[in-house]
Write a protein that holds these residues in place. Structure first.
Motif, mmCIF file in Angstrom:
data_model
loop_
_atom_site.group_PDB
_atom_site.id
_atom_site.type_symbol
_atom_site.label_atom_id
_atom_site.label_comp_id
_atom_site.label_asym_id
_atom_site.label_seq_id
_atom_site.Cartn_x
_atom_site.Cartn_y
_atom_site.Cartn_z
ATOM 1 N N ASP A 243 0.827 -1.212 0.000
ATOM 2 C CA ASP A 243 0.000 0.000 0.000
ATOM 3 C C ASP A 243 0.862 1.263 0.000
ATOM 4 O O ASP A 243 0.445 2.299 -0.522
ATOM 5 C CB ASP A 243 -0.965 0.000 1.184
ATOM 6 N N ARG A 244 2.058 1.180 0.555
ATOM 7 C CA ARG A 244 2.964 2.332 0.495
ATOM 8 C C ARG A 244 3.407 2.574 -0.948
ATOM 9 O O ARG A 244 3.476 3.712 -1.411
ATOM 10 C CB ARG A 244 4.178 2.097 1.390
ATOM 11 N N ILE A 245 3.716 1.491 -1.653
ATOM 12 C CA ILE A 245 4.086 1.607 -3.067
ATOM 13 C C ILE A 245 2.908 2.132 -3.882
ATOM 14 O O ILE A 245 3.075 2.978 -4.768
ATOM 15 C CB ILE A 245 4.546 0.236 -3.602
ATOM 16 N N SER A 246 1.710 1.655 -3.599
ATOM 17 C CA SER A 246 0.525 2.090 -4.339
ATOM 18 C C SER A 246 0.305 3.592 -4.179
ATOM 19 O O SER A 246 0.044 4.304 -5.166
ATOM 20 C CB SER A 246 -0.706 1.321 -3.857
ATOM 21 N N ASN A 247 0.406 4.098 -2.959
ATOM 22 C CA ASN A 247 0.238 5.531 -2.732
ATOM 23 C C ASN A 247 1.336 6.350 -3.399
ATOM 24 O O ASN A 247 1.072 7.439 -3.915
ATOM 25 C CB ASN A 247 0.221 5.814 -1.224
ATOM 26 N N ALA A 248 2.553 5.819 -3.403
ATOM 27 C CA ALA A 248 3.655 6.530 -4.058
ATOM 28 C C ALA A 248 3.427 6.612 -5.565
ATOM 29 O O ALA A 248 3.661 7.654 -6.191
ATOM 30 C CB ALA A 248 4.977 5.824 -3.754
ATOM 31 N N ILE A 249 2.960 5.532 -6.166
ATOM 32 C CA ILE A 249 2.710 5.517 -7.610
ATOM 33 C C ILE A 249 1.582 6.483 -7.977
ATOM 34 O O ILE A 249 1.672 7.211 -8.970
ATOM 35 C CB ILE A 249 2.381 4.080 -8.072
ATOM 36 N N VAL A 250 0.517 6.499 -7.191
ATOM 37 C CA VAL A 250 -0.600 7.409 -7.453
ATOM 38 C C VAL A 250 -0.163 8.869 -7.340
ATOM 39 O O VAL A 250 -0.685 9.742 -8.042
ATOM 40 C CB VAL A 250 -1.767 7.103 -6.493
ATOM 41 N N ASN A 251 0.822 9.134 -6.496
ATOM 42 C CA ASN A 251 1.323 10.499 -6.329
ATOM 43 C C ASN A 251 2.390 10.872 -7.343
ATOM 44 O O ASN A 251 2.977 11.958 -7.247
ATOM 45 C CB ASN A 251 1.881 10.689 -4.916
ATOM 46 N N GLY A 252 2.675 9.975 -8.303
ATOM 47 C CA GLY A 252 3.572 10.332 -9.399
ATOM 48 C C GLY A 252 4.964 9.756 -9.313
ATOM 49 O O GLY A 252 5.835 10.143 -10.096
ATOM 50 N N LYS A 253 5.200 8.823 -8.412
ATOM 51 C CA LYS A 253 6.535 8.236 -8.294
ATOM 52 C C LYS A 253 6.631 6.946 -9.103
ATOM 53 O O LYS A 253 5.627 6.407 -9.575
ATOM 54 C CB LYS A 253 6.870 7.973 -6.824
ATOM 55 N N VAL A 254 7.849 6.448 -9.255
ATOM 56 C CA VAL A 254 8.128 5.239 -10.030
ATOM 57 C C VAL A 254 8.640 4.163 -9.083
ATOM 58 O O VAL A 254 9.520 4.432 -8.254
ATOM 59 C CB VAL A 254 9.167 5.511 -11.137
ATOM 60 N N ALA A 255 8.085 2.964 -9.194
ATOM 61 C CA ALA A 255 8.465 1.856 -8.315
ATOM 62 C C ALA A 255 9.225 0.798 -9.100
ATOM 63 O O ALA A 255 9.063 0.661 -10.317
ATOM 64 C CB ALA A 255 7.226 1.233 -7.662
ATOM 65 N N VAL A 256 10.056 0.050 -8.386
ATOM 66 C CA VAL A 256 10.854 -1.017 -8.980
ATOM 67 C C VAL A 256 10.644 -2.295 -8.181
ATOM 68 O O VAL A 256 10.860 -2.305 -6.959
ATOM 69 C CB VAL A 256 12.360 -0.666 -9.007
ATOM 70 N N LEU A 257 10.214 -3.355 -8.851
ATOM 71 C CA LEU A 257 10.073 -4.675 -8.239
ATOM 72 C C LEU A 257 11.129 -5.590 -8.829
ATOM 73 O O LEU A 257 11.470 -5.481 -10.005
ATOM 74 C CB LEU A 257 8.681 -5.254 -8.497
ATOM 75 N N MET A 258 11.627 -6.500 -8.012
ATOM 76 C CA MET A 258 12.709 -7.378 -8.448
ATOM 77 C C MET A 258 12.438 -8.797 -7.995
ATOM 78 O O MET A 258 11.954 -9.024 -6.889
ATOM 79 C CB MET A 258 14.049 -6.881 -7.886
ATOM 80 N N ASP A 259 12.724 -9.741 -8.872
ATOM 81 C CA ASP A 259 12.536 -11.148 -8.517
ATOM 82 C C ASP A 259 13.482 -11.544 -7.388
ATOM 83 O O ASP A 259 14.619 -11.074 -7.314
ATOM 84 C CB ASP A 259 12.807 -12.021 -9.749
ATOM 85 N N ARG A 260 12.986 -12.374 -6.468
ATOM 86 C CA ARG A 260 13.710 -12.875 -5.305
ATOM 87 C C ARG A 260 13.900 -11.820 -4.216
ATOM 88 O O ARG A 260 14.629 -12.035 -3.259
ATOM 89 C CB ARG A 260 15.089 -13.452 -5.687
#
Length: 505
Positions: A243-260
């Motif tokens: 949910d922290r990532i979701s709020n950051a994305i909605v506010n215009g930020k870019v997220a990075v997910l990585m396998d493992r």
């Protein structure tokens, strides 16, 4: 045509004819000679031999039997070809390949390679079996309000969580691969009509230009792509909370997910972002406002309390009230060490207790931290190593650093106390001001993905204060933070948000 033979750092050579099953098996055995568990299964279907190559430790045996072997064995068509095999296999992740390097890498990732004798290429079927843990409560970021679910080590599961949180048609998920020896799958997540294209390009460029053999986690990835690797302050935020990532994305930020990796990375993240807690969003604005001010005040005291004690007792006795000066003198009467050594000793003990408590099992660590702090503190006072007042100051400083929601920033705050204590012991209050000015200049020079690190305090944006240093009522936060340079800066119409209507209206 086949292009089987491939020497390291040399282009593959093509052959004038298709390989036989035996020739392919021999080449795969040579390429995977270090893997003693490489397995081959040969079937004869409609007069043609079909070779299945795989690593048993990486595949799901039930999937192999049910979705690969049985459909091919039950094939009723007279001629078994690659096209026919692709039609009868009930597998979504299926691709054709005749490149030896690609085949070897895919087998090492849990794919089975299906080759029919005399065909120009074979099929790679994904029947991998990965060890995954179930969705659990977050451990490093404790919450009272809000969703408790945390990310796992599975990239697909983490993407599914974010997609279920953000059901937006403009949600973009880009695939990136990094690692020269061990390939790591990375996904950039953002909303294309909100996120700043410059931030997206910065992430893409910095990740694609990495020449690293192995990246184990997003925390390591963040260290590799940040601007200043020498500073103690983190420039990108890592979190285990979707949910922290979701709020950051909605506010215009870019997220990075990585396998493992059980943590996600996002940016830009200025200095004050590290003092925001996710539950601030779910609490009433006045409660969240108070807690944010409490955290910032606690950090300020955590950094300055111990150096102020050292400076006052070493150079500035005149600032101590006379009533307190008597009790302070009695407390330090049996202490043979100067204040700077006394402070260093206790700070070192607190750090030892904290590190030991973090490495021990949970229940043992909590007990050891509480009992150890009480016993060692009382013993140090009785032995004449320190004073009672310093015990209180050190405890308050430690508590202040623990209020930081970000573990990395909390550790950075604890580290910068030590050089400030040294300067306070050398030059008193002047030394504290020198250290304060040095760190302020250092923070002013830092940036996160091109965004000033002290934003919105510098450059000053008074509207963004409601998203960072303070917390305003939600109906007044109808805009997205200008610090993120969002393409779509409006969340909802301001006028409509302020209008209150009764049910009968």
């Amino acid at each position: 045509m086949f292009k089987w033979k491939a020497e390291k750092k040399q282009p593959m050579e093509s052959t004038a004819h298709s390989l036989s099953v035996d020739e392919l098996k021999k080449q795969l055995e040579e390429e995977l000679a270090s893997r003693s568990d490489i397995s081959f299964r040969t079937l004869k279907v409609e007069g043609k031999r079909v070779l299945f190559s795989f690593l048993p430790s990486l595949i799901d045996q039930n999937k192999l039997d049910e979705f690969v072997l049985q459909p091919i064995q039950r094939n009723s068509k007279k001629d078994m070809t690659v096209e026919v095999a692709a039609q009868v296999l009930p597998i979504s992740q299926l691709s054709a390949s005749n490149q030896l390097n690609e085949i070897v890498e895919s087998i090492a990732e849990g794919n089975v390679y299906i080759y029919i004798d005399g065909e120009p290429c074979g099929l790679l079927a994904n029947v991998s079996s990965t060890a995954e843990r179930s969705l659990e409560k977050g451990e490093t970021e404790a919450l009272v309000y809000g969703p408790k679910i945390s990310f796992t080590e599975s990239l697909q599961v983490n993407v599914n969580i974010l997609m279920s949180n953000l059901k937006d048609a403009n949600l973009c998920i880009q695939d990136v691969e990094v690692g020269t020896r061990v390939k790591a799958r990375i996904k950039l997540v953002y909303i294309k009509d909100i996120a700043d294209p410059t931030n997206i390009e910065s992430f893409q460029q910095r990740i694609s230009e990495l020449q690293v053999d192995y990246i184990p986690d997003t925390t390591v990835l963040g260290q590799l792509i940040e601007n200043n690797s020498w500073t103690v302050f983190p420039q990108l935020m890592t979190t285990e909370l979707p949910d922290r990532i979701s709020n950051a994305i909605v506010n215009g930020k870019v997220a990075v997910l990585m396998d493992r990796s059980p943590a996600a990375l996002y940016g830009p993240t200025p200095f004050f972002t590290f003092f925001e807690s996710t539950e601030d969003i779910y609490m009433r604005w006045n409660m969240a406002f108070f807690l944010r001010l409490l955290r910032l005040t606690a950090i300020f005291l955590s950094v300055l309390l111990t150096p102020a004690y050292v400076a006052v007792l070493t150079y500035h006795y005149e600032v101590i009230p006379s009533a307190l000066l008597v009790s302070l003198g009695q407390s330090r009467a049996n202490v043979p060490f100067p204040p700077v050594f006394e402070a260093f000793l206790l700070e070192f003990v607190i750090e030892l207790l904290r590190e030991a408590g973090a490495r021990l099992p949970t229940k043992v660590g909590q007990t050891m931290g509480i009992v150890g702090g009480i016993v060692i503190g009382q013993a140090a006072v009785d032995a004449g190593f320190t004073s009672n007042i310093l015990i209180i100051i050190i405890a308050l400083s430690a508590l202040g650093s623990f209020t930081t929601p970000s573990y990395l920033m909390g550790t950075a705050i604890r580290i910068i106390r030590f050089p400030i204590i040294v300067l306070a012991g050398l030059w008193g209050g002047i030394g504290i001001m020198i250290a304060f000015c040095f760190f302020l200049i250092h923070l002013l020079k830092l940036d996160t993905l091109g965004t000033p690190y002290l934003s919105p305090a510098y450059p000053f944006r008074w509207k963004d204060l409601g998203y960072s240093m303070f917390r305003f009522p939600i109906k007044y936060l109808s805009y997205r933070p200008a610090t993120n340079h969002p393409v779509d800066g409006d969340r909802y119409p301001t006028i409509k948000a302020k209008v209150k209507k009764d049910v009968d209206e």
